[in-house]
Motif scaffolding. Sequence first.
Motif: not given
Length: 75
Positions: A27-56
Amino acid sequence: MYEKQYPYEGAILFSQMEEPNSYGPLAEKVLEHAIFQFQKQKLMEKIDEALMSRNKSLFLELSAQYNELLKKYGA
């Protein structure tokens, strides 16, 4: 009189020890993986927004956070 007869009524007693084949570590491993996936997805979305706004500077900051996340979770 009732209280004296049943002093532990309503109390939760944990007298059983955890079994060696419990699901706790899994259960601990499943939760850690879920947290990782959530944080990864949020960062990827923010990175995409930074790229679209050309904020180096924001892109570089978020990319560094993304790389640290990958190192932390061994991905």
